[in-house]
Design a protein around this motif. Structure first.
Motif, PDB file in Angstrom:
ATOM      1  N   LEU A 127      65.788 -20.728  10.039  1.00 35.84           N
ATOM      2  CA  LEU A 127      67.057 -21.348   9.681  1.00 35.84           C
ATOM      3  C   LEU A 127      68.211 -20.360   9.839  1.00 35.84           C
ATOM      4  CD1 LEU A 127      68.434 -23.916   8.787  1.00 35.84           C
ATOM      5  CD2 LEU A 127      67.882 -23.336   6.420  1.00 35.84           C
ATOM      6  N   ALA A 128      68.039 -19.133   9.366  1.00 36.54           N
ATOM      7  CA  ALA A 128      69.086 -18.120   9.524  1.00 36.54           C
ATOM      8  C   ALA A 128      69.346 -17.834  11.003  1.00 36.54           C
ATOM      9  CB  ALA A 128      68.702 -16.838   8.784  1.00 36.54           C
ATOM     10  N   SER A 129      68.293 -17.758  11.806  1.00 39.17           N
ATOM     11  CA  SER A 129      68.452 -17.522  13.250  1.00 39.17           C
ATOM     12  C   SER A 129      69.206 -18.660  13.919  1.00 39.17           C
ATOM     13  CB  SER A 129      67.087 -17.365  13.920  1.00 39.17           C
ATOM     14  OG  SER A 129      66.429 -16.230  13.460  1.00 39.17           O
ATOM     15  N   ARG A 130      68.825 -19.874  13.604  1.00 41.84           N
ATOM     16  CA  ARG A 130      69.490 -21.038  14.207  1.00 41.84           C
ATOM     17  C   ARG A 130      70.949 -21.142  13.768  1.00 41.84           C
ATOM     18  NH1 ARG A 130      64.092 -24.657  13.358  1.00 41.84           N
ATOM     19  NH2 ARG A 130      63.035 -23.883  15.228  1.00 41.84           N
ATOM     20  N   LEU A 131      71.209 -20.836  12.514  1.00 40.56           N
ATOM     21  CA  LEU A 131      72.590 -20.845  12.034  1.00 40.56           C
ATOM     22  C   LEU A 131      73.421 -19.788  12.754  1.00 40.56           C
ATOM     23  CD1 LEU A 131      71.983 -21.469   8.252  1.00 40.56           C
ATOM     24  CD2 LEU A 131      73.481 -22.848   9.720  1.00 40.56           C
ATOM     25  N   ARG A 132      72.877 -18.585  12.914  1.00 40.65           N
ATOM     26  CA  ARG A 132      73.598 -17.528  13.644  1.00 40.65           C
ATOM     27  C   ARG A 132      73.901 -17.964  15.068  1.00 40.65           C
ATOM     28  NH1 ARG A 132      71.533 -11.885  14.311  1.00 40.65           N
ATOM     29  NH2 ARG A 132      73.647 -11.123  14.207  1.00 40.65           N
TER      30      ARG A 132
ATOM     31  N   LEU B 142      76.606 -20.681  15.023  1.00 37.57           N
ATOM     32  CA  LEU B 142      77.898 -20.069  14.719  1.00 37.57           C
ATOM     33  C   LEU B 142      78.445 -19.315  15.925  1.00 37.57           C
ATOM     34  CD1 LEU B 142      77.362 -18.817  11.083  1.00 37.57           C
ATOM     35  CD2 LEU B 142      79.301 -20.168  11.876  1.00 37.57           C
ATOM     36  N   ALA B 143      77.575 -18.616  16.652  1.00 38.82           N
ATOM     37  CA  ALA B 143      78.023 -17.900  17.852  1.00 38.82           C
ATOM     38  C   ALA B 143      78.560 -18.885  18.890  1.00 38.82           C
ATOM     39  CB  ALA B 143      76.878 -17.071  18.429  1.00 38.82           C
ATOM     40  N   LEU B 144      77.900 -20.023  19.032  1.00 37.83           N
ATOM     41  CA  LEU B 144      78.395 -21.048  19.958  1.00 37.83           C
ATOM     42  C   LEU B 144      79.722 -21.624  19.490  1.00 37.83           C
ATOM     43  CD1 LEU B 144      75.164 -23.058  20.816  1.00 37.83           C
ATOM     44  CD2 LEU B 144      76.518 -21.653  22.371  1.00 37.83           C
ATOM     45  N   ALA B 145      79.827 -21.893  18.222  1.00 34.71           N
ATOM     46  CA  ALA B 145      81.037 -22.514  17.676  1.00 34.71           C
ATOM     47  C   ALA B 145      82.235 -21.572  17.717  1.00 34.71           C
ATOM     48  CB  ALA B 145      80.789 -22.977  16.239  1.00 34.71           C
ATOM     49  N   GLN B 146      82.003 -20.287  17.500  1.00 36.12           N
ATOM     50  CA  GLN B 146      83.108 -19.330  17.386  1.00 36.12           C
ATOM     51  C   GLN B 146      83.237 -18.401  18.587  1.00 36.12           C
ATOM     52  OE1 GLN B 146      85.211 -19.401  14.735  1.00 36.12           O
ATOM     53  NE2 GLN B 146      84.080 -21.157  13.958  1.00 36.12           N
ATOM     54  N   ALA B 147      82.310 -18.498  19.540  1.00 36.76           N
ATOM     55  CA  ALA B 147      82.301 -17.641  20.739  1.00 36.76           C
ATOM     56  C   ALA B 147      82.198 -16.153  20.377  1.00 36.76           C
ATOM     57  CB  ALA B 147      83.518 -17.908  21.611  1.00 36.76           C
TER      58      ALA B 147
ATOM     59  N   THR C 140      82.103 -21.171   4.425  1.00 32.83           N
ATOM     60  CA  THR C 140      82.354 -21.986   3.242  1.00 32.83           C
ATOM     61  C   THR C 140      83.267 -23.156   3.600  1.00 32.83           C
ATOM     62  OG1 THR C 140      84.190 -20.541   2.644  1.00 32.83           O
ATOM     63  CG2 THR C 140      82.059 -20.092   1.600  1.00 32.83           C
ATOM     64  N   ASP C 141      83.996 -23.019   4.696  1.00 33.13           N
ATOM     65  CA  ASP C 141      84.871 -24.084   5.167  1.00 33.13           C
ATOM     66  C   ASP C 141      84.027 -25.266   5.652  1.00 33.13           C
ATOM     67  OD1 ASP C 141      86.196 -25.259   7.872  1.00 33.13           O
ATOM     68  OD2 ASP C 141      87.770 -24.791   6.394  1.00 33.13           O
ATOM     69  N   ARG C 142      84.244 -26.440   5.069  1.00 33.92           N
ATOM     70  CA  ARG C 142      83.434 -27.627   5.385  1.00 33.92           C
ATOM     71  C   ARG C 142      83.560 -28.033   6.855  1.00 33.92           C
ATOM     72  NH1 ARG C 142      79.691 -27.155   2.485  1.00 33.92           N
ATOM     73  NH2 ARG C 142      79.656 -27.962   0.408  1.00 33.92           N
ATOM     74  N   GLY C 143      84.746 -27.880   7.440  1.00 40.19           N
ATOM     75  CA  GLY C 143      84.922 -28.229   8.852  1.00 40.19           C
ATOM     76  C   GLY C 143      84.081 -27.346   9.758  1.00 40.19           C
ATOM     77  N   GLN C 144      84.110 -26.045   9.503  1.00 41.51           N
ATOM     78  CA  GLN C 144      83.292 -25.116  10.289  1.00 41.51           C
ATOM     79  C   GLN C 144      81.808 -25.390  10.089  1.00 41.51           C
ATOM     80  OE1 GLN C 144      84.500 -21.223   9.008  1.00 41.51           O
ATOM     81  NE2 GLN C 144      86.219 -21.137  10.450  1.00 41.51           N
ATOM     82  N   LEU C 145      81.442 -25.626   8.858  1.00 42.73           N
ATOM     83  CA  LEU C 145      80.037 -25.890   8.556  1.00 42.73           C
ATOM     84  C   LEU C 145      79.575 -27.202   9.195  1.00 42.73           C
ATOM     85  CD1 LEU C 145      77.707 -24.540   7.121  1.00 42.73           C
ATOM     86  CD2 LEU C 145      78.381 -25.686   5.024  1.00 42.73           C
ATOM     87  N   GLU C 146      80.444 -28.181   9.243  1.00 38.37           N
ATOM     88  CA  GLU C 146      80.119 -29.451   9.897  1.00 38.37           C
ATOM     89  C   GLU C 146      79.912 -29.246  11.396  1.00 38.37           C
ATOM     90  OE1 GLU C 146      79.145 -33.396  10.313  1.00 38.37           O
ATOM     91  OE2 GLU C 146      79.412 -32.298   8.439  1.00 38.37           O
ATOM     92  N   THR C 147      80.753 -28.426  12.017  1.00 37.63           N
ATOM     93  CA  THR C 147      80.589 -28.111  13.438  1.00 37.63           C
ATOM     94  C   THR C 147      79.239 -27.453  13.687  1.00 37.63           C
ATOM     95  OG1 THR C 147      82.976 -27.861  13.738  1.00 37.63           O
ATOM     96  CG2 THR C 147      81.560 -26.810  15.378  1.00 37.63           C
ATOM     97  N   VAL C 148      78.892 -26.505  12.844  1.00 39.22           N
ATOM     98  CA  VAL C 148      77.602 -25.815  12.966  1.00 39.22           C
ATOM     99  C   VAL C 148      76.453 -26.812  12.808  1.00 39.22           C
ATOM    100  CG1 VAL C 148      76.092 -24.118  11.848  1.00 39.22           C
ATOM    101  CG2 VAL C 148      78.493 -23.567  12.281  1.00 39.22           C
ATOM    102  N   ALA C 149      76.548 -27.667  11.819  1.00 39.72           N
ATOM    103  CA  ALA C 149      75.498 -28.670  11.589  1.00 39.72           C
ATOM    104  C   ALA C 149      75.321 -29.554  12.822  1.00 39.72           C
ATOM    105  CB  ALA C 149      75.831 -29.511  10.360  1.00 39.72           C
ATOM    106  N   ARG C 150      76.419 -29.979  13.407  1.00 36.65           N
ATOM    107  CA  ARG C 150      76.344 -30.837  14.594  1.00 36.65           C
ATOM    108  C   ARG C 150      75.737 -30.095  15.781  1.00 36.65           C
ATOM    109  NH1 ARG C 150      78.749 -35.874  14.175  1.00 36.65           N
ATOM    110  NH2 ARG C 150      77.285 -36.179  15.872  1.00 36.65           N
ATOM    111  N   LEU C 151      76.095 -28.807  15.946  1.00 33.36           N
ATOM    112  CA  LEU C 151      75.508 -28.003  17.018  1.00 33.36           C
ATOM    113  C   LEU C 151      74.001 -27.831  16.831  1.00 33.36           C
ATOM    114  CD1 LEU C 151      78.232 -25.256  17.498  1.00 33.36           C
ATOM    115  CD2 LEU C 151      77.476 -26.915  19.220  1.00 33.36           C
ATOM    116  N   MET C 152      73.562 -27.908  15.591  1.00 30.72           N
ATOM    117  CA  MET C 152      72.129 -27.793  15.296  1.00 30.72           C
ATOM    118  C   MET C 152      71.419 -29.137  15.386  1.00 30.72           C
ATOM    119  SD  MET C 152      72.245 -25.003  12.200  1.00 30.72           S
ATOM    120  CE  MET C 152      70.482 -25.090  11.890  1.00 30.72           C
ATOM    121  N   GLY C 153      72.156 -30.185  15.818  1.00 33.97           N
ATOM    122  CA  GLY C 153      71.544 -31.495  15.981  1.00 33.97           C
ATOM    123  C   GLY C 153      71.483 -32.316  14.718  1.00 33.97           C
TER     124      GLY C 153
END
Length: 192
Positions: A128-133, A136-141, A149-162
């Motif tokens: 889970l930590a690896s996939r989140l990293r 996040l790298a994809l979302a933030q380049a 902690t920002d819900r918008g950023q976390l939502e983007t990460v969740a969507r990138l994780m399927g």
């Protein structure tokens, strides 16, 4: 070599070049790394180094529960525990002698150095930590090691994780729970 060098050699693996040369090098590495079972003094030294890493490497003001690499129950905890257990295995037992964390963890279960239940907890947190990293790298380049902690950023990460829409909160809770459980296994097995 120093105990930390033996620990670092746990991860030695070829990734390019001549296979015969790589095999010869790995034979030399194995002779140094696996020369004997880890002594109590060496185990204490590994624990001392880990405590120092926890005290000095985590960025100031970083939330230890949200740091994906150095936080409680995250990548570092799983990897340090796996490497310690590997070094404690008998030198004639090759089941846990793998360079990758998850393969080594499976080998440690096979060698009965850790329970399947504890290994599953560690595996889940590490993945889970690896996939989140990665997400996040994809979302933030760029590489980011803190769970947002920002819900918008976390939502983007969740969507990138399927994950489905509006699953940021569930993903956050899943991570916090997985790492809390992994840290308990780590504390019980590593500091013992």
């Amino acid at each position: 070599g120093e105990v930390w060098e033996r620990q670092a050699l746990r991860r030695a693996a070829p990734f390019a070049g001549d296979r015969a040369v790589a095999d010869d090098l790995l034979t030399i590495v194995a002779a140094v790394r696996d020369r004997d079972v880890l002594s109590q003094a060496d185990a204490r030294e590994i624990r001392r180094i880990k405590a120092r890493v926890e005290a000095e490497r985590l960025p100031q003001n970083a939330d230890r529960t949200r740091h994906l690499k150095l936080g409680r129950g995250s990548l570092s905890d799983v990897e340090w525990l796996v490497q310690l257990l590997q070094l404690q295995q008998p030198t004639d037992d090759d089941r846990a002698r793998h360079a990758t964390t998850l393969d080594a963890l499976a080998g440690l279960v096979e060698a009965e150095a850790i329970s399947a239940r504890d290994a599953a907890i560690l595996r889940r947190a590490w993945l889970l930590a690896s996939r989140l990293r990665n997400a996040l790298a994809l979302a933030q380049a760029r590489t980011i090691d803190l769970l947002p902690t920002d819900r918008g950023q976390l939502e983007t990460v969740a969507r990138l994780m399927g994950r489905p829409a509006r699953s940021a909160g569930a993903l956050e809770e899943e991570y916090l729970r997985a790492t809390r459980l992994a840290r308990k296994v780590f504390d019980d097995r590593f500091w013992g």
